[in-house]
Write an enzyme that holds these catalytic residues in place. Structure first.
Site, PDB file in Angstrom:
ATOM      1  N   GLN A 336       0.838  -1.210   0.000  1.00  0.00           N
ATOM      2  CA  GLN A 336       0.000   0.000   0.000  1.00  0.00           C
ATOM      3  C   GLN A 336       0.873   1.261   0.000  1.00  0.00           C
ATOM      4  OE1 GLN A 336      -3.195  -0.360  -0.308  1.00  0.00           O
ATOM      5  NE2 GLN A 336      -3.878   1.764  -0.118  1.00  0.00           N
ATOM      6  N   HIS A 338       3.713   1.629  -1.246  1.00  0.00           N
ATOM      7  CA  HIS A 338       4.317   1.790  -2.576  1.00  0.00           C
ATOM      8  C   HIS A 338       3.305   2.258  -3.627  1.00  0.00           C
ATOM      9  CE1 HIS A 338       7.746  -0.346  -0.866  1.00  0.00           C
ATOM     10  NE2 HIS A 338       8.417  -0.075  -1.958  1.00  0.00           N
ATOM     11  N   GLU A 363       1.617 -26.082   6.890  1.00  0.00           N
ATOM     12  CA  GLU A 363       2.140 -26.606   8.167  1.00  0.00           C
ATOM     13  C   GLU A 363       1.095 -26.415   9.273  1.00  0.00           C
ATOM     14  OE1 GLU A 363       6.240 -26.415   8.931  1.00  0.00           O
ATOM     15  OE2 GLU A 363       6.750 -26.543   6.821  1.00  0.00           O
TER      16      GLU A 363
HETATM   17  C1  LIG Z   1       1.993 -24.330  -1.615  1.00  0.00           C
HETATM   18  C2  LIG Z   1       1.675 -25.412  -0.621  1.00  0.00           C
HETATM   19  C3  LIG Z   1       2.696 -26.251  -0.183  1.00  0.00           C
HETATM   20  C4  LIG Z   1       2.414 -27.282   0.725  1.00  0.00           C
HETATM   21  N1  LIG Z   1       3.420 -28.145   1.089  1.00  0.00           N
HETATM   22  C5  LIG Z   1       3.110 -29.256   1.801  1.00  0.00           C
HETATM   23  C6  LIG Z   1       4.115 -30.258   2.026  1.00  0.00           C
HETATM   24  O1  LIG Z   1       5.282 -30.113   1.635  1.00  0.00           O
HETATM   25  N2  LIG Z   1       3.751 -31.386   2.700  1.00  0.00           N
HETATM   26  C7  LIG Z   1       2.482 -31.581   3.154  1.00  0.00           C
HETATM   27  O2  LIG Z   1       2.230 -32.618   3.760  1.00  0.00           O
HETATM   28  N3  LIG Z   1       1.503 -30.650   2.951  1.00  0.00           N
HETATM   29  C8  LIG Z   1       1.795 -29.500   2.277  1.00  0.00           C
HETATM   30  N4  LIG Z   1       0.828 -28.552   2.039  1.00  0.00           N
HETATM   31  C9  LIG Z   1      -0.541 -28.809   2.493  1.00  0.00           C
HETATM   32  C10 LIG Z   1      -1.019 -27.909   3.633  1.00  0.00           C
HETATM   33  O3  LIG Z   1      -0.378 -28.259   4.824  1.00  0.00           O
HETATM   34  C11 LIG Z   1      -2.545 -28.033   3.663  1.00  0.00           C
HETATM   35  O4  LIG Z   1      -3.046 -27.339   2.533  1.00  0.00           O
HETATM   36  C12 LIG Z   1      -3.133 -27.504   4.950  1.00  0.00           C
HETATM   37  O5  LIG Z   1      -2.779 -28.313   6.045  1.00  0.00           O
HETATM   38  C13 LIG Z   1      -4.669 -27.391   4.887  1.00  0.00           C
HETATM   39  O6  LIG Z   1      -5.253 -28.551   4.402  1.00  0.00           O
HETATM   40  P1  LIG Z   1      -6.339 -28.448   3.226  1.00  0.00           P
HETATM   41  O7  LIG Z   1      -5.737 -27.634   2.141  1.00  0.00           O
HETATM   42  O8  LIG Z   1      -6.776 -29.819   2.899  1.00  0.00           O
HETATM   43  O9  LIG Z   1      -7.535 -27.605   3.825  1.00  0.00           O
HETATM   44  P2  LIG Z   1      -8.761 -28.168   4.704  1.00  0.00           P
HETATM   45  O10 LIG Z   1      -8.236 -29.037   5.779  1.00  0.00           O
HETATM   46  O11 LIG Z   1      -9.777 -28.718   3.783  1.00  0.00           O
HETATM   47  O12 LIG Z   1      -9.312 -26.825   5.341  1.00  0.00           O
HETATM   48  C14 LIG Z   1     -10.159 -25.918   4.649  1.00  0.00           C
HETATM   49  C15 LIG Z   1     -10.491 -24.773   5.584  1.00  0.00           C
HETATM   50  O13 LIG Z   1     -11.205 -25.267   6.728  1.00  0.00           O
HETATM   51  C16 LIG Z   1     -10.537 -24.883   7.909  1.00  0.00           C
HETATM   52  N5  LIG Z   1     -10.699 -25.919   8.932  1.00  0.00           N
HETATM   53  C17 LIG Z   1     -10.482 -27.246   8.810  1.00  0.00           C
HETATM   54  N6  LIG Z   1     -10.701 -27.870   9.962  1.00  0.00           N
HETATM   55  C18 LIG Z   1     -11.065 -26.929  10.860  1.00  0.00           C
HETATM   56  C19 LIG Z   1     -11.423 -26.951  12.245  1.00  0.00           C
HETATM   57  N7  LIG Z   1     -11.416 -28.081  12.963  1.00  0.00           N
HETATM   58  N8  LIG Z   1     -11.750 -25.790  12.831  1.00  0.00           N
HETATM   59  C20 LIG Z   1     -11.722 -24.627  12.130  1.00  0.00           C
HETATM   60  N9  LIG Z   1     -11.389 -24.547  10.831  1.00  0.00           N
HETATM   61  C21 LIG Z   1     -11.069 -25.687  10.203  1.00  0.00           C
HETATM   62  C22 LIG Z   1      -9.095 -24.712   7.515  1.00  0.00           C
HETATM   63  O14 LIG Z   1      -8.378 -23.881   8.417  1.00  0.00           O
HETATM   64  C23 LIG Z   1      -9.225 -24.087   6.132  1.00  0.00           C
HETATM   65  O15 LIG Z   1      -9.462 -22.702   6.260  1.00  0.00           O
HETATM   66  C24 LIG Z   1       1.102 -27.468   1.200  1.00  0.00           C
HETATM   67  C25 LIG Z   1       0.077 -26.589   0.777  1.00  0.00           C
HETATM   68  C26 LIG Z   1       0.350 -25.585  -0.119  1.00  0.00           C
HETATM   69  C27 LIG Z   1      -0.762 -24.686  -0.582  1.00  0.00           C
END
Ligand SMILES: Cc1cc2nc3c(=O)[nH]c(=O)nc-3n(C[C@H](O)[C@H](O)[C@H](O)COP(=O)(O)OP(=O)(O)OC[C@H]3O[C@@H](n4cnc5c(N)ncnc54)[C@H](O)[C@@H]3O)c2cc1C
Length: 380
Positions: A336, A338, A363
């Site tokens: 912002q 910038h 993570e």
């Molecule tokens: C670029 C990138 C790199 C990654 N690298 C790795 C890796 O190297 N190794 C690996 O193992 N994983 C990796 N991940 C995966 C990452 O850890 C997951 O995307 C993350 O843990 C969320 O899981 P999900 O995407 O399935 O979301 P979901 O679990 O489906 O969650 C969807 C939404 O619901 C919310 N939610 C879920 N449960 C609850 C609850 N009980 N209470 C409140 N809110 C909740 C979440 O916070 C989120 O906002 C990576 C992800 C990305 C995008």
């Protein structure tokens, strides 16, 4: 260390990593993002300086440092490129899981190459149907003699396709956390393949792919610790991993703040420098304050983890949320300040915003960090 000051050694470690970031990462970071280039050669140079195995034991070539030193290093590297720093941090986390939970033979087999980043490691927990609810993972490892036959898909794996070792959580037993084990799966394992490199908002200087396991035969001797220990191993890795990712957010935010200070002094509007407007001075003051508060808290959590404090997991979750939320907000404020130029790639700010966004998700999402903290409060 006293709680309020870094030792001379800490300052030297931080300055070494900062100098490396300024010389080897920052000048190339925008181009690597555009070209989706994963700079393995540069990471190997970082490893020569001890950053491939920061908190890995010295008997296998690691630097034998603690979590505070790791936080200093990953913050410093992230001032040059949060994406590269984050991958190096994931590599460190996966290597530490082998160091901490592996047998002596496993440690000696894999860690000397890992600490030099001659071989790279990925962490494989998430699946298409199991993200936040990681204990619901379905990748199945069936025992056949002295091998496991592994079937399943790991989603969003950082470094996949390039990494040599995949520290993978699999189901060897019943449903739930107690049925999970950890296998180190080597890249050339028959039955292991990779999905396409995901197109994503940030973190473009490292690949993200599915890791696909179809009848992959993994020797039983590649299992870390006992069957059923896998979820504990995965979560232990993440305590430190979350500090590292938080540190990467601090480094990105610090770089964005520095750019903002320079820009505000130089850019003029209404006949004066932007830095002469008190509204912007206050914004900069808040950014610096939030950064310092997040950093101090992250160091406190790092010290707790090093000391094996009973509340270390909770503090790491708290610090991850604070550092990644504040880090993103600081970078966004920097954009912002910038004005329109912040939105252009050449200024390097929009890349930091894009890179830091995912730290609030991976993570463990920042909602899951709250779940961890609340569990201790409400369940008391
Ligand atoms: C670029 C990138 C790199 C990654 N690298 C790795 C890796 O190297 N190794 C690996 O193992 N994983 C990796 N991940 C995966 C990452 O850890 C997951 O995307 C993350 O843990 C969320 O899981 P999900 O995407 O399935 O979301 P979901 O679990 O489906 O969650 C969807 C939404 O619901 C919310 N939610 C879920 N449960 C609850 C609850 N009980 N209470 C409140 N809110 C909740 C979440 O916070 C989120 O906002 C990576 C992800 C990305 C995008």
């Amino acid at each position: 260390m006293t709680p309020f000051a870094l030792s001379e050694d800490h300052v030297a470690i931080r300055d070494m990593a900062r100098a490396f970031a300024a010389e080897k990462l920052a000048p190339h970071a925008v181009r690597w993002d555009e070209e989706k280039h994963f700079p393995v050669d540069v990471m190997r140079e970082a490893a020569e300086l001890g950053m491939g195995g920061v908190y890995i034991s010295e008997d296998v070539g690691g630097s034998g440092l603690g979590r505070l030193e790791a936080a200093l290093i990953f913050e410093a590297l992230a001032t040059g490129c949060p994406t590269v720093s984050a991958y190096v941090s994931i590599h460190n986390m996966a290597a530490w899981m082998i160091d901490r939970f592996g047998s002596d033979a496993q440690r000696r087999r894999w860690l000397p190459g890992l600490v030099m980043m001659e071989s790279l490691a990925s962490y494989c927990l998430t699946e298409p149907g199991a993200g936040s609810d990681a204990a619901a993972l379905k990748t199945r490892a069936r025992r056949e003699g002295d091998h496991y036959v592994v079937d399943g898909v790991k989603q969003f794996i950082s470094g996949a396709g390039v990494s040599d070792l995949y520290v993978t959580m699999v189901r060897t037993g019943d449903e739930g956390a107690g049925g999970i084990s950890t296998l180190v799966i080597e890249k050339d394992t028959p039955g292991l393949s990779f999905g396409a490199n995901e197109r994503k908002m940030g973190w473009n200087a490292q690949p993200t792919r599915q890791v696909i396991l179809e009848g992959a035969r993994v020797p039983v001797e590649n299992r870390l610790s006992d069957e059923g220990m896998g979820f504990r191993i995965a979560m232990a890795g993440l305590d430190g991993g979350r500090l590292n990712i938080g540190a990467c957010s601090l480094g990105g935010a610090d770089a964005a703040l520095e750019k903002s200070l320079a820009y505000a002094r130089e850019r003029r509007a209404f006949g004066k420098a932007l830095s002469d407007f008190q509204a912007l001075q206050f914004k900069l003051a808040d950014m610096a304050t939030e950064l310092e508060a997040s950093r101090s808290f992250l160091w406190r959590a790092a010290a707790a983890l090093d000391a094996g404090a009973p509340d270390a997991t909770k503090l790491c979750a708290m610090a991850k949320r604070v550092a990644t939320d504040r880090g993103f907000e600081i970078a966004n404020e920097a954009l912002q300040i910038h004005g329109g130029y912040g939105y252009l790639a050449d200024y390097g700010i929009e890349k930091i915003v894009r890179d830091l966004r995912v730290h609030q998700i991976l993570e463990g999402t920042n909602e899951i960090m709250r779940v961890i903290v609340a569990r201790g409060l409400v369940g008391r």
